[in-house]
Design a protein around this motif. Structure first.
Motif, PDB file in Angstrom:
ATOM      1  N   ALA A   2       0.833  -1.203   0.000  1.00 26.57           N
ATOM      2  CA  ALA A   2       0.000   0.000   0.000  1.00 26.57           C
ATOM      3  C   ALA A   2       0.869   1.256   0.000  1.00 26.57           C
ATOM      4  O   ALA A   2       1.972   1.265   0.551  1.00 26.57           O
ATOM      5  N   PHE A   3       0.367   2.298  -0.616  1.00 21.82           N
ATOM      6  CA  PHE A   3       1.032   3.591  -0.630  1.00 21.82           C
ATOM      7  C   PHE A   3       0.209   4.570   0.182  1.00 21.82           C
ATOM      8  O   PHE A   3      -1.020   4.546   0.115  1.00 21.82           O
ATOM      9  N   LYS A   4       0.860   5.422   0.929  1.00 24.87           N
ATOM     10  CA  LYS A   4       0.164   6.500   1.631  1.00 24.87           C
ATOM     11  C   LYS A   4       0.680   7.827   1.095  1.00 24.87           C
ATOM     12  O   LYS A   4       1.877   8.021   0.951  1.00 24.87           O
ATOM     13  N   ARG A   5      -0.246   8.706   0.805  1.00 26.74           N
ATOM     14  CA  ARG A   5       0.093  10.074   0.416  1.00 26.74           C
ATOM     15  C   ARG A   5      -0.502  10.977   1.473  1.00 26.74           C
ATOM     16  O   ARG A   5      -1.620  10.749   1.940  1.00 26.74           O
ATOM     17  N   ILE A   6       0.228  12.004   1.863  1.00 30.53           N
ATOM     18  CA  ILE A   6      -0.144  12.794   3.026  1.00 30.53           C
ATOM     19  C   ILE A   6      -0.312  14.266   2.663  1.00 30.53           C
ATOM     20  O   ILE A   6       0.487  14.818   1.910  1.00 30.53           O
ATOM     21  N   GLY A  18     -12.510  32.495  10.484  1.00 30.11           N
ATOM     22  CA  GLY A  18     -11.234  31.816  10.673  1.00 30.11           C
ATOM     23  C   GLY A  18     -10.467  31.673   9.378  1.00 30.11           C
ATOM     24  O   GLY A  18     -10.886  32.109   8.315  1.00 30.11           O
ATOM     25  N   LYS A  19      -9.305  31.063   9.516  1.00 29.72           N
ATOM     26  CA  LYS A  19      -8.497  30.790   8.334  1.00 29.72           C
ATOM     27  C   LYS A  19      -7.586  29.616   8.630  1.00 29.72           C
ATOM     28  O   LYS A  19      -7.397  29.227   9.779  1.00 29.72           O
ATOM     29  N   GLY A  20      -7.039  29.062   7.571  1.00 33.95           N
ATOM     30  CA  GLY A  20      -6.183  27.906   7.739  1.00 33.95           C
ATOM     31  C   GLY A  20      -5.125  27.834   6.675  1.00 33.95           C
ATOM     32  O   GLY A  20      -4.997  28.722   5.826  1.00 33.95           O
ATOM     33  N   SER A  21      -4.380  26.738   6.736  1.00 31.12           N
ATOM     34  CA  SER A  21      -3.354  26.490   5.728  1.00 31.12           C
ATOM     35  C   SER A  21      -3.300  24.999   5.441  1.00 31.12           C
ATOM     36  O   SER A  21      -3.631  24.183   6.291  1.00 31.12           O
ATOM     37  N   MET A  22      -2.896  24.683   4.221  1.00 27.35           N
ATOM     38  CA  MET A  22      -2.737  23.300   3.792  1.00 27.35           C
ATOM     39  C   MET A  22      -1.318  23.116   3.270  1.00 27.35           C
ATOM     40  O   MET A  22      -0.751  24.026   2.663  1.00 27.35           O
ATOM     41  N   SER A  23      -0.781  21.928   3.516  1.00 34.05           N
ATOM     42  CA  SER A  23       0.585  21.616   3.096  1.00 34.05           C
ATOM     43  C   SER A  23       0.663  20.177   2.599  1.00 34.05           C
ATOM     44  O   SER A  23      -0.129  19.323   3.010  1.00 34.05           O
ATOM     45  N   SER A  27       5.760  15.509  -0.443  1.00 34.84           N
ATOM     46  CA  SER A  27       6.375  15.939  -1.702  1.00 34.84           C
ATOM     47  C   SER A  27       7.019  17.313  -1.579  1.00 34.84           C
ATOM     48  O   SER A  27       7.913  17.646  -2.354  1.00 34.84           O
ATOM     49  N   GLY A  28       6.542  18.098  -0.636  1.00 30.68           N
ATOM     50  CA  GLY A  28       7.040  19.465  -0.508  1.00 30.68           C
ATOM     51  C   GLY A  28       6.539  20.390  -1.604  1.00 30.68           C
ATOM     52  O   GLY A  28       7.027  21.501  -1.759  1.00 30.68           O
ATOM     53  N   LEU A  29       5.550  19.940  -2.367  1.00 38.81           N
ATOM     54  CA  LEU A  29       5.050  20.741  -3.486  1.00 38.81           C
ATOM     55  C   LEU A  29       4.529  22.090  -3.027  1.00 38.81           C
ATOM     56  O   LEU A  29       4.796  23.115  -3.619  1.00 38.81           O
ATOM     57  N   PHE A  30       3.746  22.086  -1.941  1.00 33.60           N
ATOM     58  CA  PHE A  30       3.328  23.362  -1.387  1.00 33.60           C
ATOM     59  C   PHE A  30       3.256  23.274   0.121  1.00 33.60           C
ATOM     60  O   PHE A  30       3.048  22.209   0.687  1.00 33.60           O
ATOM     61  N   ALA A  31       3.471  24.433   0.738  1.00 34.72           N
ATOM     62  CA  ALA A  31       3.466  24.503   2.198  1.00 34.72           C
ATOM     63  C   ALA A  31       2.693  25.735   2.634  1.00 34.72           C
ATOM     64  O   ALA A  31       2.821  26.807   2.028  1.00 34.72           O
ATOM     65  N   ASP A  32       1.875  25.558   3.648  1.00 33.06           N
ATOM     66  CA  ASP A  32       1.145  26.658   4.262  1.00 33.06           C
ATOM     67  C   ASP A  32       0.359  27.504   3.259  1.00 33.06           C
ATOM     68  O   ASP A  32       0.375  28.727   3.307  1.00 33.06           O
TER      69      ASP A  32
END
Length: 143
Positions: A2-6, A18-23, A27-32
């Motif tokens: 199995a592969f896990k992607r996070i 409110g507000k948030g961030s996704m990362s 892969s480091g493709l995008f942060a915050d």
């Protein structure tokens, strides 16, 4: 195997203010990357879960179509997929994704009948298409 992607999401505050961030730490493709009520339901700059689902579905479908064509001995020149995720506001249980429309164009040495067969097979084989109907589990802790 199995592969896990996070992917990670952090949210601060109430829903509308409110507000948030996704990362994507793996892969480091995008942060915050910024997301908020206004990026989701308005026109503020930033991303939203539905846009990311659309990107994942478009990418997955293009790869699935390429796999189906390659298995049949056809090498596509280009496959372009746009995924349009429709979300209805809804009152209970709240906003709901009611559909995904995939707009696909390809350049390949095939006819329309073959293309339709390949599209149907790719739809059945696309991991994200299938994932949209799987059970979702939640592991939650409060602390």
């Amino acid at each position: 195997m199995a592969f896990k992607r996070i992917a990670d999401a952090v949210w601060h505050g109430d829903l509308q203010g409110g507000k948030g961030s996704m990362s994507t730490p793996q892969s480091g493709l995008f942060a915050d990357q910024n997301y908020s009520f206004k990026t989701r339901f308005g026109d503020e700059k930033g991303t939203n879960p539905e846009e990311l689902l659309a990107a994942a579905h478009a990418g997955c479908f293009s790869m699935a179509l390429s796999a189906v064509m390659t298995k049949a001995g056809v090498t596509p020149d280009t496959i372009q997929t746009r995924a349009e995720v429709t979300m209805e506001p809804g009152a209970d249980p709240g906003p709901t994704i009611t559909g995904v429309n995939l707009v696909v164009s390809a350049k390949a040495p095939i006819d329309e009948a073959q293309f339709k067969q390949f599209i149907d097979a790719a739809k059945a084989g696309c991991v994200i298409s299938r994932a949209l109907s799987v059970p979702v589990t939640v592991q939650a802790t409060l602390g």
